[in-house]
Design a protein around this motif. Structure first.
Motif, short mmCIF file in Angstrom:
data_model
loop_
_atom_site.label_atom_id
_atom_site.label_comp_id
_atom_site.label_asym_id
_atom_site.label_seq_id
_atom_site.Cartn_x
_atom_site.Cartn_y
_atom_site.Cartn_z
N GLN B 277 -11.29 -19.76 2.49
CA GLN B 277 -11.25 -18.34 2.85
C GLN B 277 -12.67 -17.83 3.03
OE1 GLN B 277 -9.10 -16.28 -0.23
NE2 GLN B 277 -7.16 -17.22 0.34
N ARG B 278 -12.79 -16.74 3.76
CA ARG B 278 -14.11 -16.16 3.99
C ARG B 278 -14.02 -14.67 3.76
NH1 ARG B 278 -15.09 -18.21 8.89
NH2 ARG B 278 -16.20 -19.98 8.03
N LEU B 279 -14.93 -14.19 2.94
CA LEU B 279 -14.99 -12.75 2.67
C LEU B 279 -15.99 -12.13 3.64
CD1 LEU B 279 -14.09 -10.64 0.30
CD2 LEU B 279 -16.49 -10.80 -0.25
N TRP B 280 -15.52 -11.20 4.42
CA TRP B 280 -16.38 -10.55 5.41
C TRP B 280 -16.82 -9.18 4.93
CZ3 TRP B 280 -18.33 -12.64 9.78
CH2 TRP B 280 -17.72 -13.80 10.27
N ARG B 281 -18.07 -8.89 5.14
CA ARG B 281 -18.52 -7.51 5.03
C ARG B 281 -18.88 -7.09 6.45
NH1 ARG B 281 -22.45 -8.31 0.03
NH2 ARG B 281 -22.28 -10.43 0.78
N ILE B 282 -18.09 -6.17 6.96
CA ILE B 282 -18.23 -5.76 8.36
C ILE B 282 -18.88 -4.39 8.38
CG2 ILE B 282 -16.99 -5.24 10.50
CD1 ILE B 282 -14.78 -7.16 9.51
N VAL B 283 -20.00 -4.30 9.08
CA VAL B 283 -20.68 -3.01 9.22
C VAL B 283 -20.35 -2.48 10.60
CG1 VAL B 283 -22.89 -1.82 9.20
CG2 VAL B 283 -22.51 -3.79 7.69
N ALA B 284 -19.69 -1.34 10.63
CA ALA B 284 -19.22 -0.80 11.91
C ALA B 284 -19.59 0.68 12.01
CB ALA B 284 -17.71 -0.97 12.03
N LYS B 285 -19.92 1.11 13.21
CA LYS B 285 -20.23 2.53 13.40
C LYS B 285 -18.95 3.37 13.30
CE LYS B 285 -24.35 1.84 16.25
NZ LYS B 285 -24.28 0.51 16.95
N ARG B 286 -17.84 2.80 13.77
CA ARG B 286 -16.57 3.51 13.72
C ARG B 286 -15.46 2.54 13.30
NH1 ARG B 286 -19.37 7.11 13.64
NH2 ARG B 286 -19.49 9.01 14.92
N CYS B 287 -14.42 3.12 12.71
CA CYS B 287 -13.28 2.29 12.30
C CYS B 287 -11.98 2.96 12.76
CB CYS B 287 -13.27 2.13 10.79
SG CYS B 287 -11.83 1.22 10.17
N VAL B 288 -11.15 2.21 13.42
CA VAL B 288 -9.84 2.72 13.82
C VAL B 288 -8.79 2.01 12.98
CG1 VAL B 288 -8.18 2.97 15.70
CG2 VAL B 288 -10.65 3.16 16.18
N VAL B 289 -8.06 2.78 12.19
CA VAL B 289 -7.02 2.20 11.34
C VAL B 289 -5.71 2.27 12.10
CG1 VAL B 289 -5.75 2.41 9.19
CG2 VAL B 289 -8.21 2.85 9.22
N ALA B 290 -5.25 1.11 12.51
CA ALA B 290 -3.97 1.01 13.21
C ALA B 290 -3.10 0.04 12.42
CB ALA B 290 -4.20 0.50 14.64
N ALA B 291 -3.04 0.33 11.11
CA ALA B 291 -2.41 -0.61 10.19
C ALA B 291 -0.90 -0.41 10.09
CB ALA B 291 -3.05 -0.48 8.80
N GLY B 292 -0.36 0.51 10.89
CA GLY B 292 1.09 0.65 10.95
C GLY B 292 1.67 1.36 9.76
N ALA B 293 2.98 1.19 9.62
CA ALA B 293 3.70 1.84 8.53
C ALA B 293 4.60 0.81 7.87
CB ALA B 293 4.54 3.00 9.07
N LEU B 294 4.93 1.05 6.61
CA LEU B 294 5.83 0.15 5.90
C LEU B 294 7.18 0.84 5.75
CD1 LEU B 294 3.44 -1.11 3.07
CD2 LEU B 294 4.00 -2.23 5.23
N GLU B 295 8.22 0.10 6.11
CA GLU B 295 9.55 0.68 5.94
C GLU B 295 9.84 0.78 4.45
OE1 GLU B 295 13.70 0.43 8.33
OE2 GLU B 295 12.76 -1.47 7.76
N ARG B 296 10.48 1.88 4.06
CA ARG B 296 10.68 2.05 2.63
C ARG B 296 12.14 1.89 2.25
NH1 ARG B 296 8.87 8.13 3.66
NH2 ARG B 296 10.91 9.02 4.14
N PRO B 297 12.36 1.37 1.06
CA PRO B 297 13.73 1.16 0.60
C PRO B 297 14.39 2.47 0.19
CG PRO B 297 12.13 -0.14 -0.67
CD PRO B 297 11.37 0.88 0.10
N ILE B 298 15.69 2.39 0.02
CA ILE B 298 16.43 3.47 -0.65
C ILE B 298 16.88 2.85 -1.98
CG2 ILE B 298 18.46 4.95 -0.57
CD1 ILE B 298 18.29 4.67 2.57
N VAL B 299 16.76 3.63 -3.05
CA VAL B 299 17.06 3.09 -4.38
C VAL B 299 18.54 3.31 -4.70
CG1 VAL B 299 16.49 3.28 -6.83
CG2 VAL B 299 14.68 3.57 -5.10
N PHE B 300 19.24 2.20 -4.92
CA PHE B 300 20.66 2.31 -5.31
C PHE B 300 20.99 1.12 -6.20
CE2 PHE B 300 20.28 0.31 -1.14
CZ PHE B 300 20.97 -0.89 -1.31
#
Lengths: 91, 994
Positions: B277-300
């Motif tokens: 594995q490789r741990l990256w430290r990324i230096v960026a002027k801007r960051c776009v978070v397009a990490a989506g959404a997680l579907e959520r359960p219903i509790v029953f």
């Protein structure tokens, strides 16, 4: 955190060492014990914009005066200490 | 022959490579899958539903999700040294020969003895451990904790050292994008086209996000085609880098981002010379978070039964992996998107048993789908599940209006809506805000330079994802100073989305909120009744969201239930603080190559290799390896070797590599004035060609460091520091020069690594040196007196610096040669010194001789002592200002009863001394009130033939001759010692001046 060293450019935090508040001035030789006591111990704990001494030990060994917001870590200014660099050579 | 039949593999479709079959084992059973499968999809394709037992109750669990949010399907992957617990089957890529084992069951997954815990479930409620195992206290460590740890827990870590390598790397770019779904790809297109340097991180091994499972139409093309075209265009752009198997997990100050790249986790072991594995430290002027959404359960009740799965995950298994999680599927949804699973299932030829929709209205499109598919639409909620380890059999449904119904199905898809992944945007203590229309938290601002788009921003439509991503990508590139054209925005329709919030369905039986930590809805109700209403208390009391999945599928449902029972709204209830990392990151990745012998850099002295040849024993001093002593054949222990070395120096000549001392060249017309301000004594009046011992204080008046400084020219001093403080003194002196005294014309140069330095000591030193130094150099007492310092020429022409200084108390010199000649110097000293019986000595003998001589060192320069405590008070100049002068004069620092350096000798001459023993007046019972100091340094003195030491003792200098008590409770020793002058050897200094 990243600091723009006036000599080396933008570098990462690991190259720098923090010392503390840059505002207190070392008292003159005849200032007396109270003044020196204040200088050594009575430091402000600033929540907000603070002028700080940082050492670029992993780079050019310059001491820098860094203006940083201690709440957000935003750095608004970096300047070299008065005696940094080799300015006096040949001057 | 391929082992195991893939009974639930669909005949067609999927992004799997059917020409590349892979065999693997699960709990020792041979199964098979294809390249492109995850372990989870291969298990499902093989008809495996039961994959683990739960943390506390040992309930049978299956696969809930198809991503890194998975709470249940955790396995031990690999074996032996590479065995890794709590690996998500849903993200583990299948490879040939993969070995996986289920966790937290004994003796087997199907028959788990600890599932008896379920019978005691009523007592295993929130806070159970705190309430039950309080008494008696001593039982906790001995009995309760080991028993609990055996019963409750997850996988087993490997018990041997990790054989793999991990790497750490930096990357710099204009725009970093998290997620490669439609929003992330659109952002990459816009930024890349405008000429920005782009890094796109995708945690999956395939780019595309939900496009891979949900399809759609973009720019008139099927999603797969658009994806292929887009990837080709991105590949053609010069500065767009797509990193798959890489999760952006954290946000740090100054636009620094942490990412973990699983370089070779998809192989049995990394290829030779490659990292895992490789741990990256990324230096960026801007960051776009397009990490989506997680579907959520219903509790029953029974929502943790194997076969209950998130609706979107079920779509992924069917369309992306061609694996049918069930044959006859029911859907329980409260929103429009859940229905997509029905469409997908029907297209794949699976049966749909029923749709249970919690909303009042179902769209006409879906109504006609139901009538065409021949399944009922039930308005209501699933309130119970029949089924055990074999999976779902039957569902109980509470219909709107109060009637009940039953549905027979072997799989249940659940969709409770979407939770945007607000982690990255909230890692700087940001709090997301609640949006009623989608009943979800969305980012409310973000760390500087970051913006969330698409589903991560609560925009669930495909068209909206593309638009937001594209706009953010072009804005980010513009902000980063890239002005190229971005072309046109990809276009798609936005499907309608309606949702009726539903979090918890009342029913009989355990209803799980946090499946990984076995936290139920009733645990949350209990926490509220007991006063743990704040979400931060709720979390810690019930452990909700504190498992390895960090509550990705459970946190919002948990706080919604808390909101309901405490009569507050969800936004009033609020969220806990979000903290990185987004996914678990192995400690090994943070360590990278800095482990074992590479934990820190190792500094070798110039004579190291030679010393190694001599069989020297080395000691770590900071980063340095220093020769501690040089054993000879037949010597039985270190003491015998060290004693021999000391005697050889005292009677003949020896040498020691002292290159580890910090060395600083001080240049400039104000060099002397500068040194006067940093040392307590004066250097401006030091004659050229002379050396002087100096002591520096901290500004608070306490001793900082010591060393010898020589004046080599009018404007050139050569300063030495202790080994330990070399770097810190340099930093301190630079501070003095640049910040405190910028008016002084002086420059400092660190030359520690430039000079190899040897101490040559003993009465025959001059005889030896004459063989080394050019015959024209005058080494006589007149030509080179004690504390002389100057450059000399060596035989062969090399220039060296020679200092007549002594740490041992003998006639001694220190000689500096350019570091590249250091090893040759050691060898030459051995050759030239042979007639005089020259003996190399290590740091132990060095230490013995300094104690004999009463010189202070690290143990006495302890950060608590003043110059006067060390017996060096007279060095403090009264004619000038210097660092620490004023504070050193404070009342307490000049008090007459301070502990000061004295010598000690045991009254029983045969007794061994040890550092750390406390000094107590003779005849008194030891206690804190009569503790008068402690022993700082001890040694066996070959010269006095007994143990001696240095101690810091109250009023010690007035008490020479007094017998006191040494009390050493750590080692259980008590004995008497005599206080004495710390200079045991040659007190008038005749030998070193001789």
């Amino acid at each position: 955190m990243r600091i723009v060293c006036p000599f080396c450019g933008e570098r990462e935090l690991g190259e720098f060492t923090y010392l503390g508040d840059a505002k207190p001035q070392r008292p003159a030789a005849d200032a007396g014990e109270d003044a020196v006591y204040d200088y050594v111990y009575m430091r402000d704990n600033i929540a907000g914009v603070m002028s700080e001494n940082w050492y670029h030990g992993g780079g050019c060994r310059s001491w820098l005066k860094v203006t940083r917001n201690t709440l957000t870590h935003e750095i608004s200014a970096v300047e070299a200490a008065a005696g940094a660099g080799a300015a006096k050579v040949g001057a | 022959m391929m082992a195991g039949s893939q009974s639930n593999r669909l005949a067609n479709g999927g992004l799997i490579d059917r020409s590349a079959p892979l065999s693997f084992t699960f709990d020792g059973k041979s199964l098979s899958g294809f390249k492109g499968d995850t372990l989870a999809s291969a298990l499902l394709a093989s008809g495996v539903k039961l994959v683990g037992r739960s943390f506390k109750y040992h309930r049978p669990r299956g696969i809930l999700t198809a991503g890194s949010e998975e709470p249940n399907a955790l396995v031990e992957l690999r074996s032996g040294a590479r065995r890794e617990p709590n690996t998500k089957a849903t993200t583990a890529e299948l490879y040939e020969g993969l070995e996986a084992a289920s966790q937290n069951r004994w003796p087997s997954l199907n028959f788990d003895v600890m599932s008896v815990n379920q019978l005691f479930a009523p007592i295993f409620v929130a806070g159970f451990y705190y309430k039950t195992f309080m008494w008696p206290a001593k039982f906790w460590e001995a009995i309760y904790e080991p028993a609990i740890r055996r019963a409750a827990g997850l996988g087993r870590a490997a018990t041997v050292s990790d054989p793999d390598h991990y790497d750490k790397a930096w990357a710099h770019c204009d725009v970093v994008i998290a997620g490669s779904g439609p929003a992330g790809l659109a952002a990459a297109l816009a930024a890349g086209r405008s000429g920005a340097r782009v890094i796109l991180c995708e945690e999956d091994f395939v780019v595309g996000g939900r496009l891979l499972s949900d399809g759609g139409t973009i720019d008139g093309l099927p999603a797969a085609e658009w994806l292929a075209r887009t990837l080709a265009e991105l590949a053609s752009l010069p500065d767009v880098r797509i990193m798959t198997r890489t999760t952006l997990f954290g946000v740090y100050d100054g636009g620094t981002y942490g990412a973990i790249e699983r370089v070779n986790d998809h192989l049995p072991s990394p290829p030779e010379h490659e990292v895992r594995q490789r741990l990256w430290r990324i230096v960026a002027k801007r960051c776009v978070v397009a990490a989506g959404a997680l579907e959520r359960p219903i509790v029953f009740a029974g929502n943790d039964t194997p076969g209950v799965m998130m609706a979107s995950a079920m779509r992924s298994y069917i369309s992306r992996y061609a694996a049918a999680p069930a044959k006859r599927i029911a859907l329980f949804t409260n929103n429009e998107h859940g229905w997509r699973t029905v469409e997908t299932a029907l297209e794949a030829g699976l049966q749909v048993a029923a749709v249970i929709d919690a909303r009042a209205e179902v769209s006409p499109v879906h109504r006609s789908l139901a009538s065409k598919g021949g399944f009922p639409v039930l308005h209501g909620s699933v309130s119970g599940v029949d089924g055990g380890k074999a999976g779902v059999r039957k569902l109980s449904v509470s219909l709107t209006g109060g009637a009940r119904a039953e549905v027979e199905a072997d799989g249940l898809a659940v969709s409770g809506g979407w939770n945007p992944t607000v982690g990255l945007t909230s890692y700087h203590r940001g709090r997301p805000k609640w949006r009623d229309d989608i009943a979800a938290f969305v980012p409310d601002g973000a760390p500087p330079g970051m913006v969330a788009v698409g589903a991560a921003n609560g925009a669930f439509g495909l068209g909206a994802c593309l638009r937001e991503g594209f706009e953010a990508g072009s804005a980010a590139a513009r902000d980063a100073g890239r002005s190229g054209g971005t072309g046109s925005t990809p276009v798609a329709d936005d499907a309608a989305f309606s949702l009726t919030p539903l979090w918890h369905v009342a029913g009989k039986g355990k209803a799980f909120v946090d499946q990984q930590h076995d936290v139920t809805a009733s645990d949350i109700e209990l926490a509220q009744r007991e006063g743990f209403e704040s979400v931060e208390h709720l979390k810690r009391y019930t452990t909700l969201g504190m498992a390895t999945d960090q509550g990705k599928t459970s946190n919002v449902a948990g706080l919604a239930i808390m909101a309901a029972v405490s009569g507050r709204s969800i936004p009033e209830t609020g969220t806990t603080i979000y903290r990185p990392p987004y996914v678990p990151v192995a400690i090994g990745a943070f360590a990278g190559h800095h482990r074992d012998e590479n934990f820190h850099a190792t500094r070798l002295t110039p004579s190291h290799h030679w010393a190694s040849e001599q069989g020297a024993i080395f000691v770590d001093t900071g980063l340095w390896k220093r020769a501690q002593w040089y054993p000879l054949a037949g010597e039985k222990d270190w003491l015998e070797s060290v004693t021999r070395e000391v005697k050889a120096v005292r009677s003949g000549v020896g040498f020691c590599d002292v290159s580890t001392l910090g060395k600083i060249d001080v240049h400039g017309p104000d060099a002397g004035a500068f040194l006067d301000r940093v040392y307590i004594n004066t250097f401006s009046n030091l004659a050229v060609g002379k050396a002087r011992y100096g002591l520096m204080l901290r500004e608070d008046g306490i001793v900082y460091d010591d060393g010898t400084t020589s004046r080599l020219a009018e404007d050139h001093y050569f300063l030495t520091t202790t080994t330990a403080k070399a770097g810190l003194v340099m930093q301190h002196l630079e501070f003095c020069r640049q910040v405190l005294f910028p008016e002084l014309d002086v420059q400092l140069t660190s030359v520690s690594d430039q000079w190899a330095q040897f101490s040559i000591a003993g009465p025959k030193t001059r005889d030896l040196l004459k063989q080394i130094v050019d015959p024209t150099e005058d080494l006589s007492n007149e030509g080179f007196p004690f504390m002389g310092a100057r450059e000399v020429k060596l035989r062969g022409g090399i220039k060296a610096r020679l200092f007549r200084i002594s740490f041992s108390g003998e006639m001694a010199f220190e000689i500096s040669v350019p570091a590249r000649h250091g090893e040759a110097m050691a060898r030459n000293l051995m050759i030239a010194g042979k007639p005089f019986g020259v003996t190399p000595y290590g740091t132990e003998a060095l230490g013995v001789m300094r104690v004999e001589k009463g010189h202070v060192a690290g143990p006495e320069l302890s950060g608590t002592t003043t110059a006067s405590d060390l017996g060096l008070g007279k060095m403090m100049s009264t004619k000038k200002d210097f660092i620490g002068r004023v504070m050193a004069g404070r009342e307490a620092l000049v008090a007459p009863d301070r502990q000061v350096v004295v010598g000690i000798k045991p009254t029983d001459k045969a007794r061994r001394l040890r550092s750390g023993a406390h000094i107590i007046p003779k005849g008194e019972i030891p206690g804190p009130d009569n503790d008068q100091g402690y022993v700082t340094s001890v040694c066996f003195s070959p010269t006095l033939d007994q143990w001696i030491g240095l101690a810091l003792v109250e009023r010690g200098r007035e008490r020479f001759g007094e017998i006191v008590h040494a009390h050493d409770p750590l080692r259980g020793e008590d004995y008497d010692v005599e206080l004495c002058n710390p200079v045991f050897y040659d007190p008038d200094g005749g030998r070193q001046r001789g």
